[in-house]
Write a protein that holds these residues in place. Sequence first.
Motif, PDB file in Angstrom:
ATOM      1  N   PRO A 118       0.848  -0.718   0.188  1.00 29.73           N
ATOM      2  CA  PRO A 118       0.014   0.221  -0.010  1.00 29.73           C
ATOM      3  C   PRO A 118       0.933   1.654   0.227  1.00 29.73           C
ATOM      4  O   PRO A 118       0.186   2.176  -0.513  1.00 29.73           O
ATOM      5  CB  PRO A 118      -1.207   0.335   1.054  1.00 29.73           C
ATOM      6  N   GLU A 119       1.353   1.644   0.552  1.00 27.50           N
ATOM      7  CA  GLU A 119       2.970   1.905   0.524  1.00 27.50           C
ATOM      8  C   GLU A 119       3.620   3.107  -0.296  1.00 27.50           C
ATOM      9  O   GLU A 119       3.886   3.899  -0.652  1.00 27.50           O
ATOM     10  CB  GLU A 119       3.974   2.936   2.037  1.00 27.50           C
ATOM     11  N   ALA A 120       3.994   1.972  -1.523  1.00 28.44           N
ATOM     12  CA  ALA A 120       4.659   1.670  -2.975  1.00 28.44           C
ATOM     13  C   ALA A 120       3.330   2.324  -3.737  1.00 28.44           C
ATOM     14  O   ALA A 120       2.507   2.912  -3.258  1.00 28.44           O
ATOM     15  CB  ALA A 120       4.166   0.814  -3.414  1.00 28.44           C
ATOM     16  N   THR A 121       5.151   3.730  -3.948  1.00 31.32           N
ATOM     17  CA  THR A 121       4.068   4.632  -5.386  1.00 31.32           C
ATOM     18  C   THR A 121       4.012   4.014  -6.027  1.00 31.32           C
ATOM     19  O   THR A 121       4.673   3.532  -7.058  1.00 31.32           O
ATOM     20  CB  THR A 121       5.113   6.097  -5.032  1.00 31.32           C
ATOM     21  N   LYS A 122       2.950   3.677  -7.513  1.00 32.44           N
ATOM     22  CA  LYS A 122       2.672   3.732  -8.064  1.00 32.44           C
ATOM     23  C   LYS A 122       2.577   5.575  -9.320  1.00 32.44           C
ATOM     24  O   LYS A 122       2.441   6.442  -9.041  1.00 32.44           O
ATOM     25  CB  LYS A 122       0.478   3.497  -8.500  1.00 32.44           C
ATOM     26  N   PRO A 123       1.990   4.650 -10.996  1.00 30.53           N
ATOM     27  CA  PRO A 123       2.546   5.370 -12.153  1.00 30.53           C
ATOM     28  C   PRO A 123       0.825   5.599 -11.739  1.00 30.53           C
ATOM     29  O   PRO A 123       0.356   5.470 -11.406  1.00 30.53           O
ATOM     30  CB  PRO A 123       3.257   4.484 -12.893  1.00 30.53           C
ATOM     31  N   ARG A 124       1.117   7.247 -12.182  1.00 29.61           N
ATOM     32  CA  ARG A 124       0.150   8.167 -12.429  1.00 29.61           C
ATOM     33  C   ARG A 124      -0.776   7.499 -14.222  1.00 29.61           C
ATOM     34  O   ARG A 124       0.301   7.276 -14.912  1.00 29.61           O
ATOM     35  CB  ARG A 124      -0.147   9.713 -12.087  1.00 29.61           C
ATOM     36  N   GLY A 125      -1.987   7.303 -14.513  1.00 30.51           N
ATOM     37  CA  GLY A 125      -2.230   6.829 -15.354  1.00 30.51           C
ATOM     38  C   GLY A 125      -2.778   5.179 -15.356  1.00 30.51           C
ATOM     39  O   GLY A 125      -1.787   4.584 -14.957  1.00 30.51           O
ATOM     40  N   GLU A 126      -3.636   5.392 -16.566  1.00 26.93           N
ATOM     41  CA  GLU A 126      -4.085   3.766 -17.144  1.00 26.93           C
ATOM     42  C   GLU A 126      -3.538   2.992 -18.150  1.00 26.93           C
ATOM     43  O   GLU A 126      -4.317   4.209 -19.625  1.00 26.93           O
ATOM     44  CB  GLU A 126      -5.715   3.667 -17.006  1.00 26.93           C
ATOM     45  N   PHE A 127      -2.740   2.470 -18.107  1.00 27.12           N
ATOM     46  CA  PHE A 127      -2.348   2.097 -19.660  1.00 27.12           C
ATOM     47  C   PHE A 127      -1.847   0.595 -20.103  1.00 27.12           C
ATOM     48  O   PHE A 127      -2.267  -0.133 -19.012  1.00 27.12           O
ATOM     49  CB  PHE A 127      -0.123   2.140 -19.824  1.00 27.12           C
ATOM     50  N   SER A 128      -2.553   0.075 -21.490  1.00 26.49           N
ATOM     51  CA  SER A 128      -2.533  -1.326 -21.388  1.00 26.49           C
ATOM     52  C   SER A 128      -1.273  -2.023 -21.710  1.00 26.49           C
ATOM     53  O   SER A 128      -0.111  -1.339 -21.809  1.00 26.49           O
ATOM     54  CB  SER A 128      -2.896  -1.372 -22.751  1.00 26.49           C
ATOM     55  N   MET A 129      -1.250  -2.897 -20.584  1.00 25.88           N
ATOM     56  CA  MET A 129       0.307  -3.591 -19.536  1.00 25.88           C
ATOM     57  C   MET A 129       0.408  -4.543 -20.391  1.00 25.88           C
ATOM     58  O   MET A 129      -1.450  -5.654 -21.041  1.00 25.88           O
ATOM     59  CB  MET A 129       0.434  -4.051 -18.490  1.00 25.88           C
ATOM     60  N   PRO A 130       1.170  -5.165 -21.149  1.00 24.71           N
ATOM     61  CA  PRO A 130       2.279  -5.007 -21.382  1.00 24.71           C
ATOM     62  C   PRO A 130       2.845  -3.545 -21.846  1.00 24.71           C
ATOM     63  O   PRO A 130       2.424  -3.081 -22.882  1.00 24.71           O
ATOM     64  CB  PRO A 130       3.200  -5.628 -21.527  1.00 24.71           C
ATOM     65  N   MET A 131       3.763  -3.126 -21.600  1.00 27.18           N
ATOM     66  CA  MET A 131       3.615  -1.176 -21.926  1.00 27.18           C
ATOM     67  C   MET A 131       4.396  -1.739 -22.951  1.00 27.18           C
ATOM     68  O   MET A 131       5.663  -2.401 -23.379  1.00 27.18           O
ATOM     69  CB  MET A 131       4.673  -0.671 -20.771  1.00 27.18           C
ATOM     70  N   GLY A 132       4.056  -0.232 -24.341  1.00 24.31           N
ATOM     71  CA  GLY A 132       4.587  -0.808 -25.888  1.00 24.31           C
ATOM     72  C   GLY A 132       5.217   1.069 -25.623  1.00 24.31           C
ATOM     73  O   GLY A 132       4.640   2.069 -25.302  1.00 24.31           O
ATOM     74  N   PHE A 133       5.617   1.579 -26.525  1.00 25.70           N
ATOM     75  CA  PHE A 133       6.682   2.568 -27.366  1.00 25.70           C
ATOM     76  C   PHE A 133       6.050   3.380 -27.035  1.00 25.70           C
ATOM     77  O   PHE A 133       5.782   4.611 -26.636  1.00 25.70           O
ATOM     78  CB  PHE A 133       7.576   1.764 -28.614  1.00 25.70           C
ATOM     79  N   HIS A 134       4.380   2.421 -28.205  1.00 20.94           N
ATOM     80  CA  HIS A 134       3.819   4.146 -28.297  1.00 20.94           C
ATOM     81  C   HIS A 134       2.527   4.817 -27.050  1.00 20.94           C
ATOM     82  O   HIS A 134       2.487   5.990 -27.379  1.00 20.94           O
ATOM     83  CB  HIS A 134       2.248   3.539 -28.877  1.00 20.94           C
TER      84      HIS A 134
END
Length: 440
Positions: A118-134
Amino acid sequence: MTPVHQRLSNETFFHMVEKMLTVLFVFASNGSGWILQKILWVDLKFAKFSPIRGSSFIELPLCLRNQRYLLNIRNHDDFECFNYCYTAWYHELHGPNLADPSRDIRTQLTNPATYRKPEATKPRGEFSMPMGFHDIHQFEIMNDVQVNVFQFSKGDLLPMYLSNNRNIEPTIDLLLLFNEDVHHYVLINNLIKLVCTVKEKQFTNSLRLCRNCFAFSHSEEQHQVHDDACRNHAPATIKMPSDDKNSFRFKNFKARWFAPFTIYFDFESFLMPVSSCPANPDASSTEVIEQHIPSGFALTLIENGFSTPKEFVIDSSKNCMTNFIKKLHEMAREVYYSKRRFPIYLGQQVPNRNSVVDCWICEEPFGPEDTKVLDHCHHRGDFLGFAHEKCNWIRRTINFTPVIGRNIANYDLHHVCLALREIEPSTTINIIPSTDEKYI
Protein backbone atom coordinates in the motif's frame (compact mmCIF):
# COMPACT_ATOMS: atom_id res chain seq x y z
CA MET A 1 -14.38 25.55 -88.90
CA THR A 2 -18.01 25.13 -87.76
CA PRO A 3 -18.55 22.74 -84.82
CA VAL A 4 -20.36 19.50 -85.53
CA HIS A 5 -23.32 20.23 -83.27
CA GLN A 6 -23.95 23.49 -85.14
CA ARG A 7 -24.11 21.71 -88.54
CA LEU A 8 -26.76 19.29 -87.20
CA SER A 9 -30.28 20.15 -86.21
CA ASN A 10 -30.96 20.55 -82.52
CA GLU A 11 -33.34 17.59 -82.52
CA THR A 12 -30.80 15.22 -84.10
CA PHE A 13 -28.01 16.35 -81.79
CA PHE A 14 -29.98 15.89 -78.55
CA HIS A 15 -31.23 12.51 -79.78
CA MET A 16 -27.62 11.32 -80.20
CA VAL A 17 -26.66 12.55 -76.74
CA GLU A 18 -29.69 10.85 -75.14
CA LYS A 19 -28.86 7.54 -76.85
CA MET A 20 -25.24 7.59 -75.63
CA LEU A 21 -26.34 8.33 -72.06
CA THR A 22 -28.87 5.48 -72.20
CA VAL A 23 -26.21 2.98 -73.38
CA LEU A 24 -23.88 4.16 -70.62
CA PHE A 25 -26.58 3.76 -67.96
CA VAL A 26 -27.46 0.21 -69.11
CA PHE A 27 -23.80 -0.83 -69.07
CA ALA A 28 -23.30 0.61 -65.58
CA SER A 29 -26.40 -1.20 -64.30
CA ASN A 30 -25.70 -4.61 -65.83
CA GLY A 31 -21.94 -4.60 -65.38
CA SER A 32 -19.59 -6.35 -67.76
CA GLY A 33 -21.83 -9.37 -68.22
CA TRP A 34 -19.35 -11.72 -66.54
CA ILE A 35 -20.94 -14.31 -64.20
CA LEU A 36 -19.15 -16.02 -61.29
CA GLN A 37 -19.72 -19.74 -61.57
CA LYS A 38 -17.42 -21.17 -58.92
CA ILE A 39 -14.32 -20.44 -56.78
CA LEU A 40 -11.47 -22.82 -57.48
CA TRP A 41 -9.44 -22.07 -54.33
CA VAL A 42 -8.85 -19.47 -51.63
CA ASP A 43 -5.37 -18.89 -50.24
CA LEU A 44 -5.31 -17.02 -46.93
CA LYS A 45 -2.09 -16.20 -45.08
CA PHE A 46 -1.94 -14.97 -41.49
CA ALA A 47 0.96 -13.31 -39.68
CA LYS A 48 0.91 -12.74 -35.96
CA PHE A 49 1.66 -9.11 -35.04
CA SER A 50 3.96 -8.92 -32.03
CA PRO A 51 4.62 -5.27 -31.06
CA ILE A 52 7.70 -4.57 -28.97
CA ARG A 53 6.48 -4.26 -25.39
CA GLY A 54 7.52 -5.56 -21.99
CA SER A 55 5.74 -8.68 -20.81
CA SER A 56 6.85 -11.53 -18.53
CA PHE A 57 10.13 -12.23 -16.72
CA ILE A 58 13.38 -12.98 -18.60
CA GLU A 59 16.71 -13.72 -16.92
CA LEU A 60 19.60 -11.34 -17.60
CA PRO A 61 22.48 -12.49 -19.82
CA LEU A 62 25.34 -14.13 -17.94
CA CYS A 63 27.69 -11.18 -18.47
CA LEU A 64 25.20 -8.83 -16.76
CA ARG A 65 23.55 -11.14 -14.26
CA ASN A 66 25.51 -10.19 -11.14
CA GLN A 67 25.74 -6.44 -11.79
CA ARG A 68 24.32 -4.42 -8.88
CA TYR A 69 23.33 -1.48 -11.08
CA LEU A 70 20.64 -3.60 -12.81
CA LEU A 71 17.39 -4.47 -11.03
CA ASN A 72 15.57 -7.38 -12.67
CA ILE A 73 12.16 -7.78 -11.00
CA ARG A 74 10.86 -11.36 -11.23
CA ASN A 75 7.27 -10.85 -12.39
CA HIS A 76 6.42 -14.41 -13.47
CA ASP A 77 2.64 -14.10 -13.18
CA ASP A 78 1.79 -10.66 -14.65
CA PHE A 79 2.86 -8.07 -17.25
CA GLU A 80 3.56 -5.18 -14.87
CA CYS A 81 7.37 -5.09 -15.19
CA PHE A 82 7.26 -1.50 -16.51
CA ASN A 83 5.21 -0.24 -13.56
CA TYR A 84 7.38 -2.15 -11.09
CA CYS A 85 10.49 -0.50 -12.56
CA TYR A 86 8.90 2.94 -12.13
CA THR A 87 7.97 2.24 -8.50
CA ALA A 88 11.46 0.90 -7.72
CA TRP A 89 13.06 3.95 -9.38
CA TYR A 90 10.77 6.37 -7.55
CA HIS A 91 11.51 4.96 -4.08
CA GLU A 92 15.24 4.71 -4.85
CA LEU A 93 15.19 8.43 -5.70
CA HIS A 94 12.64 9.85 -3.27
CA GLY A 95 12.15 7.15 -0.59
CA PRO A 96 10.98 5.65 1.63
CA ASN A 97 12.77 2.32 1.37
CA LEU A 98 10.30 -0.48 0.66
CA ALA A 99 12.66 -3.30 1.72
CA ASP A 100 12.85 -4.63 5.27
CA PRO A 101 16.43 -4.08 6.55
CA SER A 102 16.25 -7.25 8.68
CA ARG A 103 15.88 -9.46 5.61
CA ASP A 104 17.86 -9.87 2.39
CA ILE A 105 17.38 -6.55 0.59
CA ARG A 106 18.30 -7.76 -2.92
CA THR A 107 15.75 -10.58 -2.75
CA GLN A 108 13.04 -8.18 -1.65
CA LEU A 109 13.85 -5.65 -4.40
CA THR A 110 13.54 -8.30 -7.12
CA ASN A 111 10.22 -9.56 -5.71
CA PRO A 112 7.18 -7.91 -7.39
CA ALA A 113 5.21 -8.21 -4.10
CA THR A 114 7.43 -5.44 -2.71
CA TYR A 115 5.95 -2.98 -5.19
CA ARG A 116 2.33 -4.02 -4.51
CA LYS A 117 2.46 -2.77 -0.93
CA PRO A 118 0.00 0.00 0.00
CA GLU A 119 2.81 2.44 0.74
CA ALA A 120 4.40 1.89 -2.71
CA THR A 121 4.02 4.81 -5.13
CA LYS A 122 2.29 3.71 -8.33
CA PRO A 123 2.59 5.60 -11.63
CA ARG A 124 -0.26 7.90 -12.65
CA GLY A 125 -2.49 6.97 -15.58
CA GLU A 126 -4.10 3.82 -16.88
CA PHE A 127 -2.11 2.11 -19.63
CA SER A 128 -2.48 -1.22 -21.35
CA MET A 129 0.12 -3.66 -20.09
CA PRO A 130 2.60 -4.78 -21.23
CA MET A 131 3.74 -1.21 -21.99
CA GLY A 132 4.42 -0.48 -25.67
CA PHE A 133 6.66 2.22 -27.10
CA HIS A 134 3.65 4.11 -28.46
CA ASP A 135 2.36 4.66 -24.90
CA ILE A 136 5.63 5.75 -23.27
CA HIS A 137 5.38 9.38 -24.44
CA GLN A 138 1.97 9.80 -22.81
CA PHE A 139 3.30 8.07 -19.69
CA GLU A 140 6.14 10.63 -19.53
CA ILE A 141 3.72 13.54 -19.74
CA MET A 142 1.40 12.22 -17.01
CA ASN A 143 4.24 11.33 -14.61
CA ASP A 144 6.60 14.22 -15.46
CA VAL A 145 9.58 11.94 -16.13
CA GLN A 146 11.95 11.13 -18.96
CA VAL A 147 12.03 7.45 -20.04
CA ASN A 148 14.79 5.91 -22.17
CA VAL A 149 14.86 2.29 -23.31
CA PHE A 150 17.96 0.38 -24.40
CA GLN A 151 18.47 -3.09 -25.81
CA PHE A 152 21.28 -5.56 -25.18
CA SER A 153 21.84 -7.65 -28.30
CA LYS A 154 24.84 -9.68 -29.51
CA GLY A 155 27.07 -8.32 -26.79
CA ASP A 156 26.34 -4.67 -27.57
CA LEU A 157 24.06 -1.98 -26.14
CA LEU A 158 21.71 -0.15 -28.51
CA PRO A 159 19.32 2.80 -27.94
CA MET A 160 15.74 1.83 -28.86
CA TYR A 161 13.60 4.63 -27.45
CA LEU A 162 14.93 8.00 -26.35
CA SER A 163 12.66 10.55 -24.77
CA ASN A 164 11.86 13.82 -26.52
CA ASN A 165 11.34 15.46 -23.12
CA ARG A 166 15.04 16.05 -22.53
CA ASN A 167 14.43 19.18 -20.49
CA ILE A 168 12.84 17.09 -17.73
CA GLU A 169 15.45 16.24 -15.10
CA PRO A 170 14.15 12.94 -13.56
CA THR A 171 15.25 10.17 -15.92
CA ILE A 172 14.35 6.47 -15.93
CA ASP A 173 16.68 4.22 -17.93
CA LEU A 174 15.34 0.78 -18.81
CA LEU A 175 16.92 -2.26 -20.42
CA LEU A 176 14.64 -4.26 -22.72
CA LEU A 177 15.29 -7.99 -22.90
CA PHE A 178 13.57 -10.21 -25.43
CA ASN A 179 13.17 -13.93 -26.00
CA GLU A 180 11.06 -14.97 -28.99
CA ASP A 181 7.65 -13.32 -28.33
CA VAL A 182 8.42 -12.31 -24.73
CA HIS A 183 9.87 -8.92 -23.78
CA HIS A 184 10.85 -7.73 -20.33
CA TYR A 185 11.92 -4.39 -18.80
CA VAL A 186 14.86 -4.17 -16.38
CA LEU A 187 15.63 -1.04 -14.34
CA ILE A 188 19.07 0.51 -14.92
CA ASN A 189 20.24 2.24 -11.77
CA ASN A 190 23.52 3.45 -13.29
CA LEU A 191 23.63 3.70 -17.09
CA ILE A 192 27.26 4.88 -17.21
CA LYS A 193 28.46 1.76 -15.38
CA LEU A 194 26.42 -0.44 -17.71
CA VAL A 195 27.91 1.18 -20.82
CA CYS A 196 31.42 0.96 -19.36
CA THR A 197 30.89 -2.76 -18.73
CA VAL A 198 29.59 -3.44 -22.23
CA LYS A 199 32.16 -1.21 -23.96
CA GLU A 200 34.99 -2.46 -21.70
CA LYS A 201 35.88 1.05 -20.55
CA GLN A 202 37.27 2.08 -17.17
CA PHE A 203 34.61 3.76 -15.02
CA THR A 204 35.36 7.05 -13.28
CA ASN A 205 33.01 9.41 -11.46
CA SER A 206 33.89 12.28 -13.81
CA LEU A 207 32.46 10.56 -16.89
CA ARG A 208 29.43 12.06 -18.61
CA LEU A 209 27.46 9.94 -21.10
CA CYS A 210 25.48 10.83 -24.22
CA ARG A 211 22.47 8.53 -24.36
CA ASN A 212 22.07 9.20 -28.08
CA CYS A 213 25.40 7.71 -29.19
CA PHE A 214 27.14 6.49 -25.99
CA ALA A 215 29.98 8.99 -26.37
CA PHE A 216 31.83 9.85 -23.14
CA SER A 217 32.86 13.31 -21.94
CA HIS A 218 35.07 14.17 -18.99
CA SER A 219 33.44 17.45 -18.03
CA GLU A 220 29.96 18.93 -17.91
CA GLU A 221 30.93 21.63 -20.45
CA GLN A 222 32.14 19.07 -23.01
CA HIS A 223 29.03 16.98 -22.44
CA GLN A 224 26.72 19.96 -22.97
CA VAL A 225 28.44 20.97 -26.24
CA HIS A 226 28.24 17.41 -27.53
CA ASP A 227 24.63 16.92 -26.43
CA ASP A 228 23.44 20.11 -28.15
CA ALA A 229 24.82 18.85 -31.47
CA CYS A 230 24.03 15.15 -31.06
CA ARG A 231 20.39 15.46 -30.08
CA ASN A 232 19.54 16.70 -33.59
CA HIS A 233 20.45 13.27 -35.00
CA ALA A 234 18.83 9.87 -34.77
CA PRO A 235 20.05 7.52 -32.00
CA ALA A 236 23.14 5.57 -32.98
CA THR A 237 25.99 3.59 -31.52
CA ILE A 238 29.61 3.32 -32.57
CA LYS A 239 30.40 -0.16 -33.83
CA MET A 240 34.03 -0.93 -34.61
CA PRO A 241 34.83 -3.39 -37.42
CA SER A 242 35.98 -6.91 -36.66
CA ASP A 243 39.66 -7.86 -36.79
CA ASP A 244 39.36 -9.30 -40.29
CA LYS A 245 37.72 -6.11 -41.64
CA ASN A 246 39.53 -3.33 -39.81
CA SER A 247 41.98 -2.37 -42.57
CA PHE A 248 41.91 -1.17 -46.15
CA ARG A 249 44.32 -1.95 -48.94
CA PHE A 250 45.19 0.36 -51.79
CA LYS A 251 43.86 -1.16 -55.03
CA ASN A 252 43.97 1.65 -57.58
CA PHE A 253 47.46 0.71 -58.71
CA LYS A 254 47.26 2.54 -62.01
CA ALA A 255 47.14 5.79 -60.04
CA ARG A 256 50.55 5.08 -58.46
CA TRP A 257 52.46 5.83 -61.64
CA PHE A 258 54.11 9.25 -61.79
CA ALA A 259 53.70 11.77 -64.61
CA PRO A 260 56.80 11.47 -66.87
CA PHE A 261 56.62 15.17 -67.74
CA THR A 262 54.89 18.18 -66.22
CA ILE A 263 54.56 21.68 -67.65
CA TYR A 264 54.43 24.74 -65.38
CA PHE A 265 53.65 28.31 -66.41
CA ASP A 266 52.93 31.75 -64.99
CA PHE A 267 51.62 35.02 -66.47
CA GLU A 268 52.22 38.65 -65.68
CA SER A 269 49.72 41.38 -66.58
CA PHE A 270 49.38 45.16 -66.70
CA LEU A 271 46.38 46.94 -65.24
CA MET A 272 45.44 49.49 -67.91
CA PRO A 273 42.90 52.20 -67.02
CA VAL A 274 39.76 52.19 -69.15
CA SER A 275 37.88 55.36 -70.12
CA SER A 276 34.13 55.07 -69.80
CA CYS A 277 31.02 57.19 -69.38
CA PRO A 278 29.58 57.71 -65.90
CA ALA A 279 27.08 55.06 -64.93
CA ASN A 280 23.38 55.82 -64.56
CA PRO A 281 22.79 56.33 -60.81
CA ASP A 282 19.14 55.26 -61.16
CA ALA A 283 19.92 51.83 -62.70
CA SER A 284 21.97 48.85 -61.62
CA SER A 285 25.18 48.60 -63.66
CA THR A 286 28.84 47.60 -63.58
CA GLU A 287 31.50 50.16 -64.37
CA VAL A 288 34.75 48.87 -65.91
CA ILE A 289 37.70 50.94 -64.69
CA GLU A 290 40.70 48.67 -65.51
CA GLN A 291 41.64 45.95 -67.97
CA HIS A 292 44.16 43.11 -67.58
CA ILE A 293 46.65 43.09 -70.44
CA PRO A 294 49.10 40.11 -70.48
CA SER A 295 52.69 41.34 -70.52
CA GLY A 296 54.64 38.08 -70.51
CA PHE A 297 54.91 34.49 -69.42
CA ALA A 298 57.34 31.92 -68.07
CA LEU A 299 57.03 28.31 -69.27
CA THR A 300 59.04 25.31 -68.13
CA LEU A 301 59.09 21.57 -68.83
CA ILE A 302 60.09 19.28 -65.97
CA GLU A 303 61.00 15.61 -66.46
CA ASN A 304 60.41 13.28 -63.55
CA GLY A 305 63.61 12.35 -61.74
CA PHE A 306 65.59 15.43 -62.81
CA SER A 307 66.21 18.51 -60.68
CA THR A 308 66.88 20.88 -63.61
CA PRO A 309 64.23 21.87 -66.19
CA LYS A 310 64.34 20.14 -69.55
CA GLU A 311 63.26 23.40 -71.17
CA PHE A 312 62.64 26.93 -69.91
CA VAL A 313 61.11 29.83 -71.85
CA ILE A 314 60.47 33.47 -70.92
CA ASP A 315 58.61 35.81 -73.30
CA SER A 316 57.59 39.44 -72.67
CA SER A 317 56.77 40.46 -76.25
CA LYS A 318 53.56 42.05 -77.46
CA ASN A 319 52.39 38.71 -78.92
CA CYS A 320 53.25 36.78 -75.77
CA MET A 321 49.93 34.94 -75.62
CA THR A 322 50.20 33.72 -79.23
CA ASN A 323 53.76 32.59 -78.56
CA PHE A 324 52.61 30.86 -75.37
CA ILE A 325 50.02 28.73 -77.19
CA LYS A 326 52.49 27.79 -79.93
CA LYS A 327 55.24 26.90 -77.47
CA LEU A 328 52.80 24.86 -75.41
CA HIS A 329 51.91 22.84 -78.53
CA GLU A 330 55.60 22.23 -79.28
CA MET A 331 56.25 20.96 -75.75
CA ALA A 332 53.18 18.72 -75.87
CA ARG A 333 54.33 17.11 -79.14
CA GLU A 334 57.83 16.62 -77.75
CA VAL A 335 56.45 14.96 -74.63
CA TYR A 336 54.11 12.75 -76.67
CA TYR A 337 56.92 11.22 -78.71
CA SER A 338 59.35 11.14 -75.78
CA LYS A 339 57.02 8.97 -73.70
CA ARG A 340 57.13 6.31 -76.42
CA ARG A 341 60.88 6.15 -76.96
CA PHE A 342 61.22 2.69 -75.42
CA PRO A 343 58.13 0.58 -76.17
CA ILE A 344 60.29 -2.55 -75.79
CA TYR A 345 62.81 -3.13 -73.00
CA LEU A 346 66.31 -3.16 -74.44
CA GLY A 347 68.75 -2.71 -71.75
CA GLN A 348 70.10 -3.15 -68.30
CA GLN A 349 70.64 -6.30 -66.33
CA VAL A 350 67.69 -7.42 -64.22
CA PRO A 351 67.49 -9.55 -61.05
CA ASN A 352 66.95 -13.29 -61.26
CA ARG A 353 63.27 -13.81 -62.02
CA ASN A 354 63.00 -16.74 -59.60
CA SER A 355 64.39 -14.69 -56.69
CA VAL A 356 61.61 -12.12 -56.88
CA VAL A 357 58.81 -12.97 -54.44
CA ASP A 358 56.42 -9.97 -54.56
CA CYS A 359 54.86 -7.96 -57.37
CA TRP A 360 56.37 -4.47 -57.35
CA ILE A 361 53.02 -2.85 -58.25
CA CYS A 362 50.47 -4.47 -55.90
CA GLU A 363 53.09 -5.75 -53.42
CA GLU A 364 51.28 -9.10 -53.22
CA PRO A 365 53.29 -12.35 -53.46
CA PHE A 366 53.40 -14.33 -56.70
CA GLY A 367 51.35 -17.51 -56.75
CA PRO A 368 52.60 -20.80 -58.19
CA GLU A 369 50.47 -20.27 -61.31
CA ASP A 370 51.26 -16.54 -61.77
CA THR A 371 53.39 -15.29 -64.64
CA LYS A 372 56.15 -12.83 -63.70
CA VAL A 373 56.17 -10.04 -66.28
CA LEU A 374 59.08 -7.61 -66.70
CA ASP A 375 57.83 -4.03 -66.32
CA HIS A 376 59.82 -1.05 -67.62
CA CYS A 377 59.44 2.71 -68.12
CA HIS A 378 58.46 3.58 -71.70
CA HIS A 379 59.86 7.11 -71.70
CA ARG A 380 63.27 6.37 -70.09
CA GLY A 381 63.69 2.67 -70.67
CA ASP A 382 64.50 1.88 -67.01
CA PHE A 383 63.70 -1.49 -65.45
CA LEU A 384 61.00 -1.11 -62.79
CA GLY A 385 60.44 -4.63 -61.51
CA PHE A 386 58.58 -7.89 -62.01
CA ALA A 387 54.81 -7.75 -61.79
CA HIS A 388 51.70 -9.84 -62.22
CA GLU A 389 50.50 -9.89 -65.79
CA LYS A 390 47.24 -8.20 -64.80
CA CYS A 391 49.02 -5.54 -62.72
CA ASN A 392 51.37 -4.77 -65.58
CA TRP A 393 48.41 -4.36 -67.93
CA ILE A 394 46.58 -2.05 -65.51
CA ARG A 395 49.64 0.13 -64.79
CA ARG A 396 50.08 2.10 -67.95
CA THR A 397 52.10 5.17 -68.77
CA ILE A 398 50.01 8.29 -68.25
CA ASN A 399 48.73 9.31 -71.68
CA PHE A 400 48.33 13.01 -70.88
CA THR A 401 50.67 15.74 -69.73
CA PRO A 402 49.66 17.79 -66.66
CA VAL A 403 49.88 21.54 -67.27
CA ILE A 404 49.92 23.52 -64.03
CA GLY A 405 49.56 27.29 -63.97
CA ARG A 406 49.97 29.70 -61.09
CA ASN A 407 46.72 31.50 -60.26
CA ILE A 408 45.01 29.50 -63.00
CA ALA A 409 41.88 29.12 -60.88
CA ASN A 410 41.42 32.89 -60.97
CA TYR A 411 41.99 35.48 -63.71
CA ASP A 412 44.97 33.98 -65.56
CA LEU A 413 42.75 31.33 -67.13
CA HIS A 414 40.90 34.14 -68.90
CA HIS A 415 44.03 34.97 -70.93
CA VAL A 416 44.45 31.33 -72.00
CA CYS A 417 40.82 30.97 -73.11
CA LEU A 418 40.92 34.17 -75.16
CA ALA A 419 44.21 33.18 -76.82
CA LEU A 420 42.97 29.70 -77.69
CA ARG A 421 39.75 31.08 -79.16
CA GLU A 422 41.70 33.57 -81.30
CA ILE A 423 44.37 31.15 -82.57
CA GLU A 424 42.25 28.00 -82.87
CA PRO A 425 38.56 28.95 -83.14
CA SER A 426 37.48 25.30 -83.40
CA THR A 427 39.02 24.37 -80.03
CA THR A 428 36.56 23.09 -77.41
CA ILE A 429 37.32 24.25 -73.86
CA ASN A 430 35.83 22.32 -70.95
CA ILE A 431 35.92 24.04 -67.56
CA ILE A 432 34.96 22.72 -64.13
CA PRO A 433 33.98 25.83 -62.15
CA SER A 434 34.44 25.92 -58.40
CA THR A 435 31.42 28.26 -58.08
CA ASP A 436 28.83 29.72 -60.46
CA GLU A 437 30.18 33.17 -59.79
CA LYS A 438 33.72 32.28 -60.89
CA TYR A 439 32.39 30.50 -63.99
CA ILE A 440 30.31 33.50 -65.07
